[in-house]
Enzyme design. Structure first.
Site, short mmCIF file in Angstrom:
data_model
loop_
_atom_site.label_atom_id
_atom_site.label_comp_id
_atom_site.label_asym_id
_atom_site.label_seq_id
_atom_site.Cartn_x
_atom_site.Cartn_y
_atom_site.Cartn_z
N GLU A 118 -6.32 -7.91 -1.63
CA GLU A 118 -6.78 -8.20 -0.26
C GLU A 118 -8.26 -7.87 -0.18
O GLU A 118 -8.73 -6.89 -0.77
CB GLU A 118 -6.07 -7.29 0.75
CG GLU A 118 -4.59 -7.50 0.85
CD GLU A 118 -3.96 -6.53 1.85
OE1 GLU A 118 -4.70 -5.95 2.69
OE2 GLU A 118 -2.75 -6.35 1.80
N GLU A 159 0.82 -1.22 0.00
CA GLU A 159 0.00 0.00 0.00
C GLU A 159 0.85 1.27 0.00
O GLU A 159 0.39 2.33 0.43
CB GLU A 159 -1.00 -0.01 1.17
CG GLU A 159 -2.02 -1.15 1.03
CD GLU A 159 -3.08 -1.20 2.12
OE1 GLU A 159 -2.84 -0.65 3.21
OE2 GLU A 159 -4.14 -1.78 1.88
N GLU A 198 -2.70 -6.62 14.75
CA GLU A 198 -3.96 -6.99 14.07
C GLU A 198 -4.53 -8.31 14.57
O GLU A 198 -5.19 -9.03 13.82
CB GLU A 198 -3.72 -7.03 12.56
CG GLU A 198 -3.37 -5.65 12.03
CD GLU A 198 -2.96 -5.66 10.56
OE1 GLU A 198 -1.90 -6.25 10.26
OE2 GLU A 198 -3.70 -5.11 9.74
C1 GLA Z 1 -4.33 -3.41 4.71
C2 GLA Z 1 -2.97 -4.06 4.75
C3 GLA Z 1 -2.96 -5.42 5.35
C4 GLA Z 1 -3.82 -5.46 6.60
C5 GLA Z 1 -5.23 -5.04 6.22
C6 GLA Z 1 -6.19 -5.12 7.39
O1 GLA Z 1 -5.00 -3.57 3.56
O2 GLA Z 1 -2.39 -4.12 3.47
O3 GLA Z 1 -1.62 -5.73 5.69
O4 GLA Z 1 -3.32 -4.60 7.55
O5 GLA Z 1 -5.20 -3.73 5.78
O6 GLA Z 1 -7.49 -4.73 7.04
#
Ligand code: GLA
Length: 703
Positions: A339, A187, A387
């Site tokens: 994702e 990201e 998380e």
């Molecule tokens: C993002 C990150 C992941 C994780 C998700 C959780 O998209 O890329 O590593 O942290 O959020 O929702």
């Protein structure tokens, strides 16, 4: 020549002819249909995956996880994107042996690997020894280790470390048969910048390359205003808060450049080593995230991917559809959902779960909009770490969570029906334009807190998608000729070249619709010394005399329909006798009363329309009906009841329609003609859909 000689010549001729015909046919096919990069040769055209973190677990557990994934019809695992400290446990010492074993085990279970470069999480030895690699916050504080996205994107030293780990990974896995591709970083650090002297110097260097002389810069930013004039490049600050609009726009362009070159730094070491069959992508965050100009970052990627989360509440097919369509528009090609939400997240105000059936509906919604892979984040939560209580497919005890069955059912359907989706893409007649620079510039000067660009875009998306059932979202600078209708809800920046490009589209027969605030600024975020829509006012045969932020809704009526305008209204004035007024304002502030608010004019072989106000829902619907009719837009499928979403993917053999019922009521959809229902394995004249039910219908191409 004897008989055998003649026969040989004849045989050669016939064989040659056959070969020529076959080759010509094949190349015609290939010419008509370039391969879709998101569909990996030798793998299913639709894939399902999960983020898997073998480094969190004892090796003895890996095979159990992979076996469970395989039986849940998962065939992709994305790994390693946060595993830097395992791959390079100390400076320059690399350990990939564990990862080799994980990849081989995955292969045994028919699970292809996507490798993430781990650069969102530099290890502690690195940040401890080289604190200059850590980001500095706008308040001057250097971030501490232990979170992620803590590296400084502009630090040459940090980039060197990123390059080295990416290169080592590429050398190790660039030829691995089970590695299908790469994800760069994760990201892109949410586009966070470092506010240190190093960044500032890089920014100043970038400005110098762009403007060459300070006179140029001072002129474009009008720095005579408030004594902002710069006499030396080193004086230029990083903007904080409200600053000069020219400086602010260039800073955002620099942010884009910083992340694009950070990405390129890794591509440069992966691409020459990795086999061409291995793709390189990056996981973006959908339409809503505007930290950088995604069109620029997407350029060197094989295809775009994005991370699709609902957060609180439930899937809104329009909000999610806008992100899908915008991400597809980055390369005008199918994409991956790298994702997605396994039921619920851990970062929203209310981390409610998606309902039973909704996760499957969401996955098919992805496919309907052009995704070829859906990856769940994550397979199993780590026992500790930030998380811990995010949704997952497997519990802390290693046993399946209730959602896994639904994911497995969807995965099975992906595997069964993938052949029908092979070679298919979304194909739309309508495009909406998305320009990051205009978005930033409007948000910095909203003029009324109520000006909500996303809501405006969504209102047009909703209305147009209902009619056309397929909409693309593109950059205004993309080729537009294939579209019957192009709508730019608020294209603030229309420099001359962009205006020429848009005018050419109209000239060649397209219908361009501009929303309020269009064509007010140039490429430097300076006001154009022209009335809106600036360089397009002549083609429109009208211009904006003044804009007004509204205190309350204003009635409006005309041949377009009757309703209200809200938030923003512009007073239009026609300058050409053939400019047609479609809507006039009713009683308002005196200035607007009775004046034109929407104008249209035929130009060249096409038409240009200007909507000078934020229209309320009823008027947006009326406007959408009018523009679609005027432009000859046809529905992708045909009538469906409200609450049912249609998606269409088109290939050489025909079209696949995905119908999803997002409403709580049961719906009956009568098909325009009988089609093959893949879930029923027979031709059907209609489908009945309860909430979250999906129908997948194949319509063979008529020859
Ligand atoms: C993002 C990150 C992941 C994780 C998700 C959780 O998209 O890329 O590593 O942290 O959020 O929702």
């Amino acid at each position: 020549m004897n008989f055998f000689g003649l026969r040989r010549i004849l045989a050669t001729l016939v064989f040659g002819l056959l070969f020529f015909v076959a080759f010509a046919k094949l190349s015609a096919q290939t010419a008509a249909q370039p391969p879709i990069p998101t569909q990996i040769p030798g793998r299913n055209a639709l894939l399902m995956g999960a983020a898997w973190y073998p480094e969190h677990w004892p090796e003895s557990r890996w095979e159990t996880d992979l076996r469970m994934m395989e039986s849940a019809h998962l065939n992709v695992a994305r790994v390693a994107e946060f595993a830097w400290s395992r791959m390079e446990p100390s400076e320059g010492r690399f350990d990939f042996v564990w990862l080799d074993r994980a990849i081989r085990l995955a292969e045994k279970h028919h699970i292809a690997i996507v490798l993430g470069t781990p650069t969102a999480t530099p290890p502690a030895w690195l940040t401890q020894k080289y604190p200059d690699t850590l980001r500095v916050e706008p308040n001057g504080q250097r971030v501490t280790h232990g979170n992620r996205a803590h590296g400084s994107v502009t630090s040459p030293r940090y980039r060197e470390f990123c390059r080295r780990i990416a290169e080592e990974m590429a050398k190790r896995y660039g030829h691995d048969p089970n590695v299908i591709g790469w994800q760069i970083d994760n990201e892109y650090g949410y586009s966070l910048m470092s506010y240190d002297e190093e960044s500032r110097r890089e920014f100043q260097k970038w400005l110098k390359t762009k403007y060459r002389t300070l006179d140029e810069l001072n002129q474009h930013w009008t720095t005579a205003y408030w004594s902002e004039t710069y006499d030396d490049w080193s004086e230029v600050p990083i903007p904080m808060g409200q600053h000069n609009p020219g400086l602010m726009l260039d800073w955002k362009r620099f942010v884009t450049y910083a992340w694009a070159s950070y990405q390129q730094n890794q591509i440069d070491v992966i691409r020459p080593v990795a086999e061409p069959r291995q793709f390189i992508t990056g996981n973006f965050m959908g339409y809503g995230f505007d930290g950088f100009d995604h069109y620029i970052l997407a350029r060197p990627l094989t295809f775009a991917s994005w991370d699709d989360y609902v957060g609180s509440g439930h899937l809104d097919p329009d909000t999610d559809g806008i992100s899908h369509d915008a991400m597809r528009g980055l390369k005008q090609e199918n994409f991956w959902v790298m994702e997605t939400q396994p039921g619920f997240v851990n970062w929203s105000n209310l981390n409610n779960s998606l309902n039973k059936g909704e996760v499957r509906a969401m996955a098919w919604h992805d496919i309907a909009h052009g995704a070829d892979e859906v990856g769940y984040w994550q397979w199993r939560s780590a026992l500790n770490g930030q998380e811990q209580i995010h949704g997952a497919l497997v519990g802390a005890d290693g046993e399946p969570l209730p959602l896994l069955d639904e994911v497995a059912q969807t995965g099975k359907e992906f595997s069964e029906f993938e052949g029908t989706f092979r070679g298919t893409r979304v194909n739309s007649e309508v495009a909406l334009l998305n320009d990051y620079e205009s978005r930033w510039a409007i948000d910095w000067q909203k003029h009324t807190a109520k000006y909500d660009q996303f809501a405006i875009l969504k209102s047009y998306y909703h209305a147009l998608r209902k009619i056309a059932q397929s909409v693309d979202i593109l950059s205004p600078d993309d080729a537009l000729d294939k579209y019957k209708l192009v709508v730019a809800p608020d294209l603030y920046l229309i420099p001359k070249e962009r205006a020429e490009h848009l005018a050419a589209y109209v000239q060649n027969g397209g219908h361009l619709v501009l929303g309020p605030r269009s064509g007010m600024k140039d490429a430097f975020n300076a006001l154009l010394p022209l009335r809106q829509p600036g360089f397009l006012a002549e083609e429109l045969g009208a211009h904006v005399d003044q804009f007004y932020a509204l205190e309350e809704a204003v009635p409006a009526s005309g041949s377009l329909g009757e309703g209200e305008v809200v938030t923003w209204a512009e007073l239009l004035k026609t300058t050409s006798p053939d400019a047609e007024v479609l809507l006039r304002y009713g009683k308002s502030n005196g200035w607007l009363d009775g004046q034109p608010g929407v104008v249209t004019r035929k130009f060249g072989r096409g038409r240009i329309t200007y909507l000078g106000a934020v229209l309320s829902e009823k008027l947006v619907d009326a406007a959408a009906q009018w523009m679609a009719k005027e432009s000859g837009v046809t529905p992708a499928f045909g009538a469906v009841p409200d609450g049912v979403e249609v998606g269409r993917r088109v290939g050489a053999r025909g079209s696949v329609f995905v119908l999803i019922n997002f409403s709580p009521e049961r719906k009956i959809v009568t098909l325009p003609h009988p089609m093959r229902s893949l879930l029923d394995a027979r031709d059907v004249p209609q489908v009945e859909l309860s909430q979250y039910d999906v129908a997948i219908l194949f319509e063979q191409k008529q020859h």
